[in-house]
Motif scaffolding. Structure first.
Motif, PDB file in Angstrom:
ATOM      1  N   SER A  23      -8.126  -2.935 -16.432  1.00  0.00           N
ATOM      2  CA  SER A  23      -9.397  -4.016 -16.527  1.00  0.00           C
ATOM      3  C   SER A  23     -10.799  -3.579 -15.768  1.00  0.00           C
ATOM      4  N   ALA A  24     -10.626  -2.360 -15.329  1.00  0.00           N
ATOM      5  CA  ALA A  24     -11.758  -1.566 -14.691  1.00  0.00           C
ATOM      6  C   ALA A  24     -12.434  -0.427 -15.546  1.00  0.00           C
ATOM      7  N   ILE A  26     -10.641   1.432  -7.556  1.00  0.00           N
ATOM      8  CA  ILE A  26     -11.387   0.793  -8.467  1.00  0.00           C
ATOM      9  C   ILE A  26     -13.007   0.624  -7.791  1.00  0.00           C
ATOM     10  N   ALA A  56       1.377  -5.489 -12.871  1.00  0.00           N
ATOM     11  CA  ALA A  56       0.027  -6.266 -12.510  1.00  0.00           C
ATOM     12  C   ALA A  56      -1.015  -5.359 -11.841  1.00  0.00           C
ATOM     13  N   LEU A  57      -0.448  -4.294 -11.179  1.00  0.00           N
ATOM     14  CA  LEU A  57      -1.602  -3.323 -10.617  1.00  0.00           C
ATOM     15  C   LEU A  57      -2.144  -2.352 -11.617  1.00  0.00           C
ATOM     16  N   GLN A  76      -1.666  -2.854  -3.458  1.00  0.00           N
ATOM     17  CA  GLN A  76      -3.036  -3.469  -4.072  1.00  0.00           C
ATOM     18  C   GLN A  76      -3.932  -3.176  -3.318  1.00  0.00           C
ATOM     19  N   VAL A 110      -4.934   0.212  -5.123  1.00  0.00           N
ATOM     20  CA  VAL A 110      -5.559   0.362  -6.229  1.00  0.00           C
ATOM     21  C   VAL A 110      -6.880  -0.360  -6.193  1.00  0.00           C
ATOM     22  N   ASN A 111      -7.188  -1.202  -5.226  1.00  0.00           N
ATOM     23  CA  ASN A 111      -8.533  -1.790  -4.866  1.00  0.00           C
ATOM     24  C   ASN A 111      -9.386  -1.021  -4.613  1.00  0.00           C
ATOM     25  N   THR A 135      -2.309  -3.138 -14.841  1.00  0.00           N
ATOM     26  CA  THR A 135      -3.337  -4.092 -15.608  1.00  0.00           C
ATOM     27  C   THR A 135      -4.799  -4.166 -14.872  1.00  0.00           C
ATOM     28  N   SER A 136      -4.934  -4.339 -13.482  1.00  0.00           N
ATOM     29  CA  SER A 136      -5.945  -4.047 -12.706  1.00  0.00           C
ATOM     30  C   SER A 136      -6.616  -2.915 -13.145  1.00  0.00           C
TER      31      SER A 136
END
Length: 352
Positions: free
Chosen positions: A74-75, A42, A67-68, A35, A38-39, A70-71
């Motif tokens: 979504s960016a 982004i 889930a990652l 997480q 990936v954060n 998808t993140s």
């Protein structure tokens, strides 16, 4: 780093430290699918006017969770600049051609510490080890038949705590999770064989409790244990022909064929091997033989001919390189011998 530069990579930076924006640069992200990573990816492209880079190719070192993924989807600002995104399955550190580690440096404490089984890190560490082992087989396009050290059969005395019970099943848990992860990868990739192509044997530290607490007498282990060093660079003192003390550094890597040949030998075998190689080199090398003849001729007042000088010059570079390596390893092995004597390590090793 040298190999990366030869491949066109001019700079390597850590993802989670402050970096200088390079809005005109194309970059490669080689990151773990976490997480946090990936954060950060982004965030690097969050600003439309001032992105960190012009475009990016992203490589995850193991399988990324849905889930990652998808993140990232979504960016939109990331997607605009994303050239490539792949899972490459190389979440291990290769130390040698046939040796790698998973870099779980605190695994011994987490898995065998007091009340370990009650810790969240207990499960996380097992999962991490299994994930990283699975990437080895995925990268090699192998599917192993997995065998593990089974818990000891009951002899009337059951484990007294949950932690002891969990410890007894460590190898089994790792084996089961590696198999589960590889089965998932197998269903998603045609490159992983449908049937077993090799064997994986999973054991835990209880199989050999002695090795970590005794002194190792192989050349490589002794160099790292007893000599001052930074990484693969070892410092040592040597005496010049003029009798002066001089500090030198030996870089012991796979680029040194003599190191590759000697490093796993017992130190006594290293001394014998170096002595034999030195004698053999002096007996067979043309330059060494020429120097011996020159010394003999000089004592008789004779000089070398032009043809002899030319032949000597042609082989001088190779000769000097071999001599330097033999001298270097002879000096290091002798230094280890002196250190053993001064610290009484020979007697200590006999005691161990």
């Amino acid at each position: 780093m040298t190999e990366l530069m030869e491949a066109g990579v001019s700079l390597v930076e850590h993802l989670h430290i402050k970096r200088q924006p390079m809005p005109n640069a194309s970059v490669i992200y080689f990151i773990r699918p976490t997480q946090k990573s990936v954060n950060q990816l982004i965030e690097d492209f969050a600003s439309e006017k001032k992105p960190m880079y012009q475009c990016a190719s992203v490589f995850f070192c193991s399988k990324i969770r849905p889930a990652l993924l998808t993140s990232i989807k979504s960016a939109p600002k990331v997607l605009e600049r994303l050239v490539d995104l792949k899972e490459v399955n190389v979440e291990v550190l290769a130390l040698e051609p046939r040796v790698f580690v998973t870099e779980n440096t605190d695994a011994l404490r987490v898995l065998y510490g007091k009340n370990a089984a009650q810790s969240l890190r207990f499960e996380m560490t097992i999962e991490s080890i299994a994930t990283r082992l699975a990437t080895v087989f995925a990268s090699l396009n192998e599917f192993p038949s997995i065998r593990f050290a089974a818990p000891k059969a009951s002899s009337g005395t059951q484990p007294t705590t949950d932690t002891e019970a969990a410890r007894s099943r460590l190898a089994q848990q790792v084996a089961q999770r590696v198999h589960a992860q590889l089965s998932t990868l197998q269903s998603q990739s045609a490159s992983i064989p449908a049937h077993a192509t090799c064997d994986l044997l999973v054991v835990d530290r209880t199989l050999d409790l002695v090795a970590p607490v005794v002194h190792e007498l192989t050349y490589e282990a002794m160099c790292y244990d007893l000599l001052p060093h930074e990484g693969d660079s070892f410092s040592y003192a040597t005496t010049t022909q003029g009798g002066k003390q001089e500090q030198k550094a030996a870089v012991l890597t796979e680029a040194d064929p003599l190191w590759m040949e000697l490093r796993h030998l017992h130190i006594a075998d290293v001394w014998i091997s170096l002595e034999h190689k030195t004698k053999e080199f002096k007996a067979t090398n043309r330059i060494a033989a020429q120097q011996a003849r020159q010394a003999a001729d000089q004592s008789k007042g004779k000089k070398m001919s032009d043809a002899e000088l030319k032949r000597a010059a042609e082989g001088l570079s190779h000769y000097q390189k071999v001599v330097n390596k033999l001298d270097q390893h002879t000096t290091l092995s002798n230094l280890l011998s002196h250190t053993m004597e001064s610290r009484c390590l020979t007697r200590l090793r006999e005691f161990e």
